[in-house]
Write a protein that holds these residues in place. Sequence first.
Motif, short mmCIF file in Angstrom:
data_model
loop_
_atom_site.label_atom_id
_atom_site.label_comp_id
_atom_site.label_asym_id
_atom_site.label_seq_id
_atom_site.Cartn_x
_atom_site.Cartn_y
_atom_site.Cartn_z
N ARG A 288 1.71 8.22 -2.67
CA ARG A 288 2.61 7.66 -3.68
C ARG A 288 3.55 6.62 -3.06
O ARG A 288 3.90 5.62 -3.69
N LEU A 289 3.96 6.88 -1.82
CA LEU A 289 4.80 5.90 -1.11
C LEU A 289 4.03 4.59 -0.92
O LEU A 289 4.57 3.51 -1.14
N ALA A 290 2.76 4.71 -0.53
CA ALA A 290 1.93 3.52 -0.34
C ALA A 290 1.76 2.76 -1.66
O ALA A 290 1.74 1.52 -1.69
N ILE A 291 1.64 3.51 -2.77
CA ILE A 291 1.50 2.88 -4.09
C ILE A 291 2.77 2.11 -4.44
O ILE A 291 2.71 0.99 -4.97
N ARG A 292 3.93 2.68 -4.14
CA ARG A 292 5.19 1.97 -4.41
C ARG A 292 5.27 0.68 -3.61
O ARG A 292 5.64 -0.37 -4.14
N TRP A 293 4.89 0.75 -2.33
CA TRP A 293 4.93 -0.46 -1.50
C TRP A 293 3.96 -1.51 -2.03
O TRP A 293 4.27 -2.70 -2.07
N GLY A 294 2.77 -1.07 -2.44
CA GLY A 294 1.81 -2.01 -3.01
C GLY A 294 2.33 -2.65 -4.28
O GLY A 294 2.10 -3.85 -4.53
N ALA A 295 3.07 -1.86 -5.10
CA ALA A 295 3.65 -2.40 -6.33
C ALA A 295 4.69 -3.48 -6.02
O ALA A 295 4.77 -4.50 -6.71
N TYR A 296 5.48 -3.26 -4.96
CA TYR A 296 6.46 -4.28 -4.58
C TYR A 296 5.77 -5.60 -4.22
O TYR A 296 6.30 -6.68 -4.49
N GLY A 331 -2.92 -13.00 -1.73
CA GLY A 331 -1.98 -11.95 -1.35
C GLY A 331 -2.57 -11.00 -0.33
O GLY A 331 -1.92 -10.62 0.66
N PHE A 332 -3.82 -10.61 -0.55
CA PHE A 332 -4.50 -9.71 0.39
C PHE A 332 -4.59 -10.35 1.77
O PHE A 332 -4.38 -9.70 2.79
N PRO A 339 0.78 -4.28 10.28
CA PRO A 339 0.37 -3.00 10.87
C PRO A 339 0.97 -1.77 10.18
O PRO A 339 0.38 -0.70 10.20
N PHE A 340 2.13 -1.91 9.56
CA PHE A 340 2.79 -0.75 8.95
C PHE A 340 2.34 -0.49 7.52
O PHE A 340 2.68 0.53 6.93
N LEU A 341 1.57 -1.44 6.94
CA LEU A 341 1.22 -1.34 5.52
C LEU A 341 -0.04 -0.49 5.34
O LEU A 341 -1.08 -0.81 5.91
N PRO A 342 0.02 0.59 4.55
CA PRO A 342 -1.16 1.43 4.35
C PRO A 342 -2.26 0.69 3.59
O PRO A 342 -1.99 -0.28 2.86
N ASN A 343 -3.49 1.15 3.76
CA ASN A 343 -4.63 0.52 3.09
C ASN A 343 -4.47 0.56 1.57
O ASN A 343 -4.89 -0.38 0.87
N ASP A 347 -4.89 -2.54 -0.99
CA ASP A 347 -5.85 -2.52 -2.11
C ASP A 347 -5.18 -2.88 -3.43
O ASP A 347 -5.77 -3.54 -4.29
N ILE A 348 -3.94 -2.42 -3.60
CA ILE A 348 -3.22 -2.74 -4.84
C ILE A 348 -3.01 -4.25 -4.96
O ILE A 348 -3.19 -4.83 -6.05
N VAL A 349 -2.66 -4.89 -3.86
CA VAL A 349 -2.48 -6.34 -3.87
C VAL A 349 -3.78 -7.03 -4.28
O VAL A 349 -3.79 -7.99 -5.08
#
Length: 366
Positions: A288-296, A331-332, A339-343, A347-349
Amino acid sequence: RETLYSRDVENDPRAVKLTPSTTSTALEQLTVPLLDSSGGPLGTLLVSRELMQGFTQLEKRLIEVIGRVAAGALERVQVTRDLQLQVKESQSLLSLAQLLENNDEQSLLTALERVRMLGKADAAVITDVNNGQVTTRLYSGAFTKALRDGLEAGMSLAKAASLAMNRRSFQVTTERPPELRSLLHQLGVTAAFAVVIDDINSVVLYRFSGDGWSASERQMLEASARMLGALVGRLGRLKTLENGYASALKTIGLALEMRDLETANHTERVALLSEAVAEQLCVPKEERLAIRWGAYLHDIGKFGVPDAILQKPARLSEAEMLLVREHPQLGFDLVRDLPFLPNTARDIVLYHHERWDGRGYPSRLA
C-alpha cells in the motif's frame, strides 16, 4: 568449611531440623560441606540418626569422604547442565539474530514473542515515548487490559524503574524497590525485567506469578533485548527515510498539478483513493505504501509534454493526443532507475492509463 557435629538436634540452633520431633529422643547430626574444585560452596550432606553413642571418628571420616565424592559428582552435573543451557541459549540467540535480519514490523513482533518464550515470561512489551507520553508499540503474550491501560496512562514500569534506579537494565519484584510496589500490585505483576534500549524505547518482560529471573537469565535477556533494539533502530531509520521520500515524491506531484493546471489536491486525492481501494482488497501494508508513492508520481511523464499541449484550452489534435499518450512511458523512463522506488510504484507510472476493456494506453492491457 568444616564438618558440623551436633549431639542434640532439638536444642542445637546450628542443626537442621528436617522433621518435627515426635519424641524426646535426642537426634545426632553431621553436616558435611560440599565444596567445588575451587573451594566454593555447592551444598551440604546431612546425616542424622537416633542413637546416643555418637558418631565415631571412623564414621565421621567415611561420611566426609562420601561428601567429597558427592561434591565432585554434583559439580560435574552442574557443569554439564550449565553447558547444555549455554548451548540452548546460544542456539536461541542465533535463531533470533537470523530472524532480525528482516526489516519489517512483523519480524519485530515474532522476535518479541521469541524473547518472551526464551525468558519464560507471561507477557512482553516494547514501549516508546513520544512527547513524554508512554505508548505500547508492540506486545506479546497474556497482555492483560489492566497492564495495557496502565502503560497507556503513562505508568510504564520501564520508565518508572529507570528513574528509580538510573540503570539501563533492571529487575523489579513485589518486594523491591518499594517505590514500585503499589504499581506492580495494580498491574497484577509479581516480577518484571526491563531493558532500556535507548532514550525512547524499552523492552519489558512481565511475570504474573512466581519469582524473578536469575543473573544468567537476565544476562541472556539483556543480549536478546539489545538485538531487538537494533531492529527497532533500523525500522526507525527506515521510517524516517520513507517519510523523506514520500515528502519529496508528493512535492513532485504538487509541482505537476501547478504545471498541468490540475484541480487543487488532485495528487493527494489520487493517492488516498488508490490506498483505500488497496486496503479494501487486503493488499499488504508495504504494498500500500508503494501504491501511494506510485500515485504521487503517476503523471511525472508530463514533464516531457510541452506546455502548449498541456495547457491548450481547445480540443487536442490527433498528433497532440499521441504526444500526451507518451507520458506514461516517459514517466517510467524517468523513475525506473530510482533505487528506493518499489516496482509497484514504477508499474503505476507506466500503467495508470490502462483500462479494463483494453482501450487504454500505452500497452492496451485488458
